[in-house]
Design a protein around this motif. Structure first.
Motif, PDB file in Angstrom:
ATOM      1  N   GLY A   7     -52.173 -56.617 -76.165  1.00 43.24           N
ATOM      2  CA  GLY A   7     -51.222 -57.525 -76.651  1.00 43.24           C
ATOM      3  C   GLY A   7     -49.800 -57.081 -76.725  1.00 43.24           C
ATOM      4  N   HIS A   8     -48.705 -57.851 -77.146  1.00 43.87           N
ATOM      5  CA  HIS A   8     -47.373 -57.286 -77.124  1.00 43.87           C
ATOM      6  C   HIS A   8     -46.717 -58.078 -78.420  1.00 43.87           C
ATOM      7  CE1 HIS A   8     -44.591 -54.678 -75.308  1.00 43.87           C
ATOM      8  NE2 HIS A   8     -43.442 -55.422 -75.787  1.00 43.87           N
ATOM      9  N   VAL A   9     -45.761 -57.285 -78.919  1.00 44.39           N
ATOM     10  CA  VAL A   9     -44.910 -57.863 -79.928  1.00 44.39           C
ATOM     11  C   VAL A   9     -43.540 -57.685 -79.772  1.00 44.39           C
ATOM     12  CG1 VAL A   9     -44.348 -57.485 -82.404  1.00 44.39           C
ATOM     13  CG2 VAL A   9     -46.485 -56.846 -81.849  1.00 44.39           C
ATOM     14  N   TYR A  10     -42.893 -58.664 -79.762  1.00 48.46           N
ATOM     15  CA  TYR A  10     -41.284 -58.692 -79.806  1.00 48.46           C
ATOM     16  C   TYR A  10     -40.664 -58.865 -80.885  1.00 48.46           C
ATOM     17  CZ  TYR A  10     -42.335 -59.616 -74.758  1.00 48.46           C
ATOM     18  OH  TYR A  10     -42.814 -59.540 -73.370  1.00 48.46           O
ATOM     19  N   GLY A  11     -39.719 -57.808 -81.234  1.00 47.23           N
ATOM     20  CA  GLY A  11     -39.197 -57.855 -82.570  1.00 47.23           C
ATOM     21  C   GLY A  11     -37.615 -58.016 -82.517  1.00 47.23           C
ATOM     22  N   PHE A  12     -37.044 -58.640 -83.422  1.00 49.26           N
ATOM     23  CA  PHE A  12     -35.408 -58.729 -83.764  1.00 49.26           C
ATOM     24  C   PHE A  12     -35.024 -58.137 -84.969  1.00 49.26           C
ATOM     25  CE2 PHE A  12     -37.158 -61.673 -80.456  1.00 49.26           C
ATOM     26  CZ  PHE A  12     -36.165 -61.891 -79.733  1.00 49.26           C
ATOM     27  N   ASP A  13     -33.787 -57.625 -84.676  1.00 46.96           N
ATOM     28  CA  ASP A  13     -32.871 -57.444 -85.989  1.00 46.96           C
ATOM     29  C   ASP A  13     -31.529 -57.092 -85.794  1.00 46.96           C
ATOM     30  OD1 ASP A  13     -34.073 -56.702 -89.165  1.00 46.96           O
ATOM     31  OD2 ASP A  13     -32.152 -56.217 -88.901  1.00 46.96           O
ATOM     32  N   VAL A  14     -30.537 -57.312 -86.552  1.00 43.79           N
ATOM     33  CA  VAL A  14     -29.376 -57.034 -86.292  1.00 43.79           C
ATOM     34  C   VAL A  14     -28.741 -55.918 -86.834  1.00 43.79           C
ATOM     35  CG1 VAL A  14     -28.592 -59.740 -86.132  1.00 43.79           C
ATOM     36  CG2 VAL A  14     -28.733 -58.476 -88.382  1.00 43.79           C
TER      37      VAL A  14
END
Ligand SMILES: C[S@@+](CC[C@H](N)C(=O)[O-])C[C@H]1O[C@@H](n2cnc3c(N)ncnc32)[C@H](O)[C@@H]1O
Length: 197
Positions: free
Chosen positions: A55-62
């Motif tokens: 599987g894969h995780v896409y993560g976001f943060d500013v």
């Protein structure tokens, strides 16, 4: 302290996610998850463990500082390869994920990052923009959890707007659940769980 029988919001979130992940084992397709608010990466690591090797995780943060901590945490756990971190707002989710990605689940942990700049908070318009962009990418039975905090300035208004938006989602296409403690006097929190039918 005596053990309690009602799970905390955090425990309830994990229970939901473990239930969701159990259904992934029945399919051949590798699960893709999104962490909308990476911060120091605790939830990103939790999701990386759940999606498994394929599987894969896409993560976001500013915030770059949190992302650096998250990267270190993932590397220490040998999970960095199954995660892509974007130093960008989660409202860019549709632009950032590969075309035609089908998302099995997404997690948003709103508010500010403890131990970091408390002025950097999630905001209703970008959170809702992200959720709106994400829902069309969500798989059938895909789930989004949104942990809302109201103890900081702007948190209550953000929570109200998100809940009002979620209440407009069609019953035909989505179930929206809410878990909270109505008698908590200070710093109320809510967990919204959105499931696509
Ligand atoms: C409660 S913290 C997340 C904690 C994190 N899940 C963890 O395990 O450490 C909320 C995070 O949202 C981030 N944030 C604020 N606005 C954002 C946006 N538009 N897109 C993505 N992240 C955002 C903040 O920088 C902060 O790190």
């Amino acid at each position: 302290m005596r053990p309690r029988h009602i799970p905390s919001i955090l425990q309830f979130t994990k229970l939901i996610w473990q239930q969701v992940a159990a259904s992934w084992n029945d399919t051949e397709t590798a699960a893709v998850a999104v962490d909308g608010t990476v911060g120091n990466g605790h939830d990103t690591l939790f999701l990386a463990e759940l999606v498994g090797e394929k599987g894969h995780v896409y993560g976001f943060d500013v915030q770059a500082s949190g992302l650096a901590n998250a990267q270190e945490r993932l590397e220490s756990a040998s999970m960095a390869e199954r995660v892509t971190l974007f130093h960008d707002g989660h409202e860019k989710v549709a632009e950032r994920l590969p075309e035609e990605t089908v998302v099995a689940g997404a997690m948003y942990n709103l508010g500010y990052l403890p131990g970091s700049d408390h002025a950097v908070i999630t905001r209703a318009h970008t959170t809702i923009a992200s959720l709106q962009a994400l829902l069309p990418m969500l798989a059938a039975n895909g789930v989004v959890t949104v942990h809302i905090y109201t103890g900081h300035e702007g948190g209550s208004a953000e929570g109200d707007e998100i809940q009002a938006w979620a209440a407009t989602l069609s019953w035909k296409d989505f179930r929206v659940g809410r878990y909270d403690f109505p008698n908590k006097e200070l710093n109320k929190e809510h967990l919204l769980v959105i499931e696509k039918l």
